[in-house]
Motif scaffolding. Structure first.
Motif, short mmCIF file in Angstrom:
data_model
loop_
_atom_site.label_atom_id
_atom_site.label_comp_id
_atom_site.label_asym_id
_atom_site.label_seq_id
_atom_site.Cartn_x
_atom_site.Cartn_y
_atom_site.Cartn_z
N LEU A 30 0.83 -1.21 0.00
CA LEU A 30 0.00 0.00 0.00
C LEU A 30 0.87 1.26 0.00
CD1 LEU A 30 -2.87 -0.94 2.46
CD2 LEU A 30 -3.08 -0.44 0.03
N ILE A 31 1.89 1.27 0.84
CA ILE A 31 2.78 2.44 0.90
C ILE A 31 3.47 2.66 -0.44
CG2 ILE A 31 4.93 3.28 1.94
CD1 ILE A 31 3.96 1.91 4.55
N THR A 32 3.92 1.58 -1.06
CA THR A 32 4.56 1.69 -2.37
C THR A 32 3.59 2.23 -3.40
OG1 THR A 32 6.02 -0.16 -1.84
CG2 THR A 32 5.79 0.41 -4.16
N GLY A 33 2.37 1.72 -3.39
CA GLY A 33 1.35 2.19 -4.33
C GLY A 33 1.02 3.66 -4.13
N TYR A 34 0.85 4.07 -2.87
CA TYR A 34 0.56 5.47 -2.58
C TYR A 34 1.71 6.37 -3.02
CZ TYR A 34 -3.48 4.12 0.25
OH TYR A 34 -4.68 3.63 0.68
N SER A 35 2.93 5.92 -2.83
CA SER A 35 4.10 6.70 -3.26
C SER A 35 4.10 6.89 -4.77
CB SER A 35 5.39 6.01 -2.83
OG SER A 35 5.46 5.92 -1.44
N MET A 36 3.75 5.83 -5.48
CA MET A 36 3.70 5.93 -6.94
C MET A 36 2.64 6.92 -7.39
SD MET A 36 4.16 1.87 -7.75
CE MET A 36 3.65 1.97 -9.43
N VAL A 37 1.52 6.92 -6.69
CA VAL A 37 0.44 7.86 -7.03
C VAL A 37 0.87 9.29 -6.76
CG1 VAL A 37 -1.87 8.61 -6.37
CG2 VAL A 37 -1.41 6.18 -6.72
N GLU A 38 1.48 9.51 -5.61
CA GLU A 38 1.90 10.87 -5.25
C GLU A 38 2.91 11.43 -6.24
OE1 GLU A 38 3.26 10.80 -1.23
OE2 GLU A 38 1.24 10.54 -0.42
N GLU A 39 3.76 10.58 -6.77
CA GLU A 39 4.77 11.04 -7.72
C GLU A 39 4.17 11.40 -9.08
OE1 GLU A 39 7.78 8.05 -7.98
OE2 GLU A 39 8.35 8.26 -5.88
N ASN A 40 2.99 10.91 -9.36
CA ASN A 40 2.38 11.12 -10.68
C ASN A 40 1.05 11.86 -10.61
OD1 ASN A 40 4.29 9.63 -12.43
ND2 ASN A 40 3.73 7.94 -11.09
N LEU A 41 0.92 12.76 -9.65
CA LEU A 41 -0.35 13.48 -9.49
C LEU A 41 -0.69 14.34 -10.71
CD1 LEU A 41 -0.34 14.53 -5.74
CD2 LEU A 41 -1.84 12.91 -6.87
N ALA A 42 0.30 14.82 -11.41
CA ALA A 42 0.05 15.68 -12.57
C ALA A 42 -0.40 14.88 -13.79
CB ALA A 42 1.30 16.48 -12.90
N LYS A 43 -0.19 13.58 -13.78
CA LYS A 43 -0.54 12.72 -14.92
C LYS A 43 -1.79 11.92 -14.58
CE LYS A 43 4.39 12.06 -15.59
NZ LYS A 43 5.46 11.08 -15.53
N ILE A 44 -2.94 12.54 -14.67
CA ILE A 44 -4.19 11.89 -14.29
C ILE A 44 -4.77 11.13 -15.50
CG2 ILE A 44 -6.53 12.23 -13.44
CD1 ILE A 44 -5.47 14.74 -12.02
N PRO A 45 -4.92 9.81 -15.37
CA PRO A 45 -5.49 9.04 -16.48
C PRO A 45 -7.02 9.17 -16.52
CG PRO A 45 -5.00 7.59 -14.66
CD PRO A 45 -4.52 8.97 -14.27
N THR A 46 -7.61 8.70 -17.59
CA THR A 46 -9.06 8.67 -17.71
C THR A 46 -9.62 7.69 -16.68
OG1 THR A 46 -8.83 9.06 -20.07
CG2 THR A 46 -10.96 8.27 -19.30
N GLN A 47 -10.64 8.12 -15.95
CA GLN A 47 -11.20 7.26 -14.91
C GLN A 47 -12.22 6.30 -15.49
OE1 GLN A 47 -12.71 9.47 -11.62
NE2 GLN A 47 -10.75 10.37 -11.12
N LYS A 48 -12.20 5.08 -14.95
CA LYS A 48 -13.16 4.05 -15.33
C LYS A 48 -13.78 3.48 -14.06
CE LYS A 48 -10.58 2.72 -19.43
NZ LYS A 48 -9.89 1.64 -20.13
N LYS A 49 -15.05 3.12 -14.12
CA LYS A 49 -15.71 2.55 -12.96
C LYS A 49 -15.20 1.14 -12.69
CE LYS A 49 -19.97 5.16 -13.38
NZ LYS A 49 -21.44 5.13 -13.43
#
Length: 82
Positions: A30-49
């Protein structure tokens, strides 16, 4: 001997509870995943349900008591052999 090999293949970590700290592995991922997200906040992909899209309250994966337990990650039962 064949059965011992089969048992080792089915359960490579053994039967001991302290062979693998599952909560540590989950938390680390979880920590690794959250870190990856935080590093890429400017690159928001298209959201899917997904399957959790409409759920307001998600239950924790494990109890509070187990989360507060002292963790000695990746220390197996053979570590105490001298």
């Amino acid at each position: 001997h064949v059965f011992q090999v089969a048992e080792a293949l089915l359960n490579p970590l053994g039967e001991d509870d302290d062979d693998l700290e599952c909560n540590y592995v989950i938390d680390k991922n979880l920590i690794t995943g959250y870190s990856m997200v935080e590093e890429n906040l400017a690159k928001i992909p298209t959201q899917k349900k997904d399957d959790f899209w409409g759920i307001d309250k998600i239950a924790p994966l494990y109890s509070i008591e187990s989360a507060e337990r002292s963790v000695h990650p990746l220390v197996g039962s053979a570590s105490k052999i001298k």
